[in-house]
Structures are given as C-alpha cells and as structure tokens.
Design a protein around this motif. Structure first.
Motif, short mmCIF file in Angstrom:
data_model
loop_
_atom_site.label_atom_id
_atom_site.label_comp_id
_atom_site.label_asym_id
_atom_site.label_seq_id
_atom_site.Cartn_x
_atom_site.Cartn_y
_atom_site.Cartn_z
N LEU A 154 -13.06 5.99 -69.08
CA LEU A 154 -13.64 5.46 -70.31
C LEU A 154 -14.69 6.39 -70.90
O LEU A 154 -14.64 6.72 -72.09
N LEU A 155 -15.66 6.82 -70.09
CA LEU A 155 -16.74 7.65 -70.63
C LEU A 155 -16.24 9.00 -71.15
O LEU A 155 -16.60 9.40 -72.27
N PRO A 156 -15.42 9.77 -70.40
CA PRO A 156 -14.90 11.01 -70.98
C PRO A 156 -14.05 10.78 -72.21
O PRO A 156 -14.06 11.59 -73.15
N ASN A 157 -13.29 9.68 -72.25
CA ASN A 157 -12.45 9.41 -73.41
C ASN A 157 -13.29 9.11 -74.64
O ASN A 157 -12.93 9.49 -75.76
N LEU A 158 -14.42 8.44 -74.45
CA LEU A 158 -15.29 8.12 -75.59
C LEU A 158 -16.07 9.33 -76.08
O LEU A 158 -16.31 9.49 -77.27
N VAL A 159 -16.49 10.18 -75.15
CA VAL A 159 -17.39 11.28 -75.51
C VAL A 159 -16.63 12.55 -75.88
O VAL A 159 -16.89 13.16 -76.92
N ILE A 160 -15.69 12.99 -75.05
CA ILE A 160 -14.98 14.26 -75.30
C ILE A 160 -13.48 14.05 -75.39
O ILE A 160 -12.71 15.02 -75.24
N GLY A 161 -13.03 12.82 -75.62
CA GLY A 161 -11.59 12.55 -75.61
C GLY A 161 -10.83 13.23 -76.72
O GLY A 161 -9.64 13.53 -76.58
N GLN A 162 -11.46 13.52 -77.86
CA GLN A 162 -10.77 14.12 -78.99
C GLN A 162 -10.73 15.65 -78.93
O GLN A 162 -10.06 16.27 -79.74
N ASP A 163 -11.46 16.23 -77.99
CA ASP A 163 -11.50 17.68 -77.87
C ASP A 163 -10.43 18.13 -76.88
O ASP A 163 -10.45 17.77 -75.71
N GLU A 164 -9.47 18.90 -77.38
CA GLU A 164 -8.37 19.35 -76.54
C GLU A 164 -8.81 20.31 -75.44
O GLU A 164 -8.10 20.50 -74.45
N ARG A 165 -9.97 20.93 -75.59
CA ARG A 165 -10.40 21.94 -74.62
C ARG A 165 -10.94 21.32 -73.33
O ARG A 165 -10.90 21.96 -72.28
N TYR A 166 -11.48 20.11 -73.39
CA TYR A 166 -12.24 19.56 -72.25
C TYR A 166 -11.63 18.29 -71.68
O TYR A 166 -12.35 17.46 -71.14
N LYS A 167 -10.36 18.12 -71.77
CA LYS A 167 -9.74 16.90 -71.26
C LYS A 167 -9.77 16.88 -69.73
O LYS A 167 -9.46 17.88 -69.08
N THR A 168 -10.11 15.72 -69.18
CA THR A 168 -10.12 15.54 -67.74
C THR A 168 -8.78 14.94 -67.27
O THR A 168 -7.91 14.62 -68.08
N ILE A 169 -8.64 14.78 -65.97
CA ILE A 169 -7.36 14.33 -65.40
C ILE A 169 -6.94 12.96 -65.92
O ILE A 169 -5.79 12.78 -66.34
N PRO A 170 -7.81 11.93 -65.90
CA PRO A 170 -7.35 10.63 -66.43
C PRO A 170 -6.91 10.67 -67.88
O PRO A 170 -5.96 9.99 -68.27
N ILE A 171 -7.59 11.49 -68.70
CA ILE A 171 -7.21 11.58 -70.11
C ILE A 171 -5.85 12.27 -70.25
O ILE A 171 -5.00 11.86 -71.06
N VAL A 172 -5.62 13.31 -69.45
CA VAL A 172 -4.35 14.03 -69.52
C VAL A 172 -3.20 13.13 -69.09
O VAL A 172 -2.12 13.14 -69.69
N ILE A 173 -3.41 12.34 -68.04
CA ILE A 173 -2.35 11.42 -67.61
C ILE A 173 -2.05 10.38 -68.68
O ILE A 173 -0.89 10.03 -68.93
N GLN A 174 -3.09 9.91 -69.35
CA GLN A 174 -2.88 8.94 -70.43
C GLN A 174 -2.13 9.58 -71.60
O GLN A 174 -1.36 8.90 -72.29
N MET A 175 -2.34 10.88 -71.83
CA MET A 175 -1.68 11.56 -72.94
C MET A 175 -0.19 11.75 -72.72
O MET A 175 0.52 12.17 -73.64
N LEU A 176 0.32 11.46 -71.52
CA LEU A 176 1.76 11.54 -71.29
C LEU A 176 2.52 10.45 -72.03
O LEU A 176 3.74 10.50 -72.13
N VAL A 177 1.80 9.45 -72.54
CA VAL A 177 2.43 8.42 -73.38
C VAL A 177 2.63 9.00 -74.77
O VAL A 177 1.70 9.51 -75.39
N GLY A 178 3.83 8.93 -75.29
CA GLY A 178 4.13 9.50 -76.60
C GLY A 178 3.52 8.72 -77.73
O GLY A 178 3.05 7.59 -77.56
N SER A 179 3.54 9.30 -78.91
CA SER A 179 2.94 8.66 -80.08
C SER A 179 3.70 7.40 -80.50
O SER A 179 3.13 6.48 -81.07
N ASN A 180 5.00 7.34 -80.21
CA ASN A 180 5.80 6.18 -80.56
C ASN A 180 5.92 5.17 -79.42
O ASN A 180 6.74 4.26 -79.47
N GLY A 181 5.11 5.34 -78.39
CA GLY A 181 5.10 4.40 -77.28
C GLY A 181 5.98 4.80 -76.12
O GLY A 181 5.94 4.15 -75.07
#
Length: 325
Positions: free
Chosen positions: A245-272
């Motif tokens: 939650l905290l990395p997603n809120l603070v640096i979630g929009q920056d492609e350079r600093y994504k952490t492991i939980p954010i990257v795993i969540q990004m495996l979900v496509g834009s259409n679901g």
C-alpha cells in the motif's frame, strides 16, 4: 527381657514397612500429574500442528500452481501439476521477461535493508534516551510512540502522501524516512521494555572505566540489545518487504522505482486479463528471500521476547558477597 528384646524388632519392621510404602505413595501421587502434563502437551502439539497447516497450505497452493499452465489454475486450483497441466518453468520465465522483476528485487532490497538499518539504529538510541532520562517530556515522547501503534494507517494515509509529495519523498530514499516514521512506534516500545531491565550498575562501571555516554551505549548497552535488535529487524523486514500500500501510494506511478508487490500487481492487464501462472511464479520468488531471513532469525525472536525478563539479568553481574551482621 523378651518384650524389650522384641520391641525394637517390631519398630524396625514398622519403620521398614513405612519406608517401603512412602516411595510407592509418592510414585502414585506423581503419576496423575505426569498424565495431565502429557495430555496437555498432546493437545498443544495438535493445536500448533493445525495452526501450522493453516499457514503452510496457502504457501503450498502458490507453489503448486506456479508450475501449472495459466488456463488450468482456475479450473483445478488444488490438483497436482501432472500431465498436460504441468508447465515446468515457463511461468517463471514469462514473469521475469514481462514484469521487470530483477529491477524490482533491487529496489525492494535497497528499501528493506535501508529501512531496517535506520529503524534499528535510531529507535534503539531513542528508547535508551527516553528510558534513562526521566523527565515529563521524555515520558510524553514515549506515550506518543505508543499512540502511533494504535492509530490505523488509513487515518494518516492521505496526509502522508501529500507530505511526501511536498517534501520530495516519493523516491526509494524517501521511503526509508517514511518507514522509519511508521515502524518507530513498535520498535521504540520493544527496545524501551528491554532497556528498563538493564541494571544501571553496568553503565556505572563503564563510566568509572572512563567511557563517555556514547561509548557506554555502543560498547556496553548496544551488545546487550542484540536479541531485541534481531527481533525488531525481522519484524520490520517482513513488513517492509511485503508492503504494497505505502509504495503504491507514494512511488506507484514512477516506473523507475517499482517494488516487488507493485510489479506482481502490474501483471494484471488493463482489460482485467491476468496471467495467474506468472503471478504465482513471481509470488514464489518474492517469498523465498524473506522466508530464508526469517528462518535464520526466528530463534532470536524468542530470545528477544524473553530477554526483557528481570530474572535473566543477574547473570551479567557477579553475585554480591554476603555480609555478616
């Protein structure tokens, strides 16, 4: 004469019978206690086994499904990967190619190690100061740290994001500062409870040997804090490494600093659409480092919890000589 001659024999035989009955009586009295203790241990063992299975089954679920094809996970999630459902290491290769997982591991490792090191160092010094310096405002600081454990994160979530954007903390270096703020309450509480049980005589002896307050802390007190330090490090490392939650809120929009939980969540496509196989594989890779770290530090967690007991501290000092009155 005969009465006097046989009386001692009667007494000896009676004493012998009492002596033989006494151990048997003690043994019979001890047997029920042993049975109750054994029954209690069996119940406790069974309860802990059930709790262990409750925690292990989800991990086994993730591990098994990481070797299945993505189309078979939703159809038979609890079956073993055999035959056509077995995908080998394809999910791991796909996840590493699509998600930028290697860079995420680097940033997660940097944030976790930096946050844990700063939390352990600064909170230990803070707890030492507010424990040894008895004033009204050190007591106020201690209660503020304790209150920070009660306040839910949702209460300060949006103000934290706003302040982080204003101060330029939306970076991995800024995340270390934010984690210090959120993890300081529990860490100070644990360190303070431990330091209260440390005898002042140890520090007074260091002062008599010529140590300054800083030397006394780092050379005498800090080595004694090792069990609690490891406990604080393990608890905070597990929290920071898995935090989403905290990395997603603070640096979630920056492609350079994504952490492991954010990257795993990004495996979900834009259409679901989501690649469940790749997600499971990346979850396994994310779990392995923190599990290894926990296994190496678990014995110190028990030591850290029990280290605050006053009964354990007299062993640090020689016994006081008895004075004759």
């Amino acid at each position: 004469m005969s009465a006097q001659t046989h009386a001692p024999a009667t007494n000896r035989s009676g004493a012998t019978q009492d002596a033989t009955k006494a151990p048997a009586t003690v043994a019979r009295a001890a047997r029920p206690a042993r049975r109750r203790q054994t029954a209690g241990q069996n119940v406790l063992t069974g309860l802990l086994t059930v709790l262990s299975l409750i925690w292990v089954i989800p991990l086994m679920f993730i591990l098994l499904n990481s070797f299945k094809g993505k189309f078979y996970i939703s159809d038979s999630p609890f079956s073993l990967p055999t035959g056509e459902t077995f995908a080998g290491l394809d999910n791991y290769v796909t996840g590493l190619q699509l998600s930028g997982f290697a860079r995420a591991i680097g940033w997660s490792l940097f944030i976790t190690v930096g946050s844990v090191a700063v939390i352990v160092l600064l909170t230990a010094m803070t707890a030492y100061y507010i424990t040894r310096v008895k004033t009204w405002w050190t007591s106020l600081i201690y209660y503020l740290f304790a209150f920070s454990m009660i306040a839910p994160f949702q209460l300060v979530m949006f103000p934290t994001v706003k302040i982080a954007d204003t101060l330029g903390l939306a970076t991995p270096w800024g995340m270390i500062v934010l984690y210090l703020g959120f993890g300081g309450g529990l860490s100070v509480f644990l360190f303070a409870g431990f330091i209260k049980s440390v005898p002042m005589e140890i520090e007074e002896a260091a002062y008599m040997d010529g140590c300054s307050p800083l030397q006394s802390y780092f050379r005498v007190v800090m080595p004694l804090l090792k069990p609690t330090s490891v406990t604080v490090a393990v608890l905070n490392a597990m929290w920071v490494w898995n935090d989403f939650l905290l990395p997603n809120l603070v640096i979630g929009q920056d492609e350079r600093y994504k952490t492991i939980p954010i990257v795993i969540q990004m495996l979900v496509g834009s259409n679901g659409n989501r690649d469940m196989g790749a997600q499971m594989a990346m979850l396994v890779l994310a779990i392995i480092p923190i599990v290894i770290f926990y296994l190496f530090g678990q014995k110190h967690i028990v030591e850290g919890v029990a280290a605050g007991a006053v009964k354990g501290w007299p062993r640090l000092l020689p016994p006081a000589p008895l004075r004759r009155i």
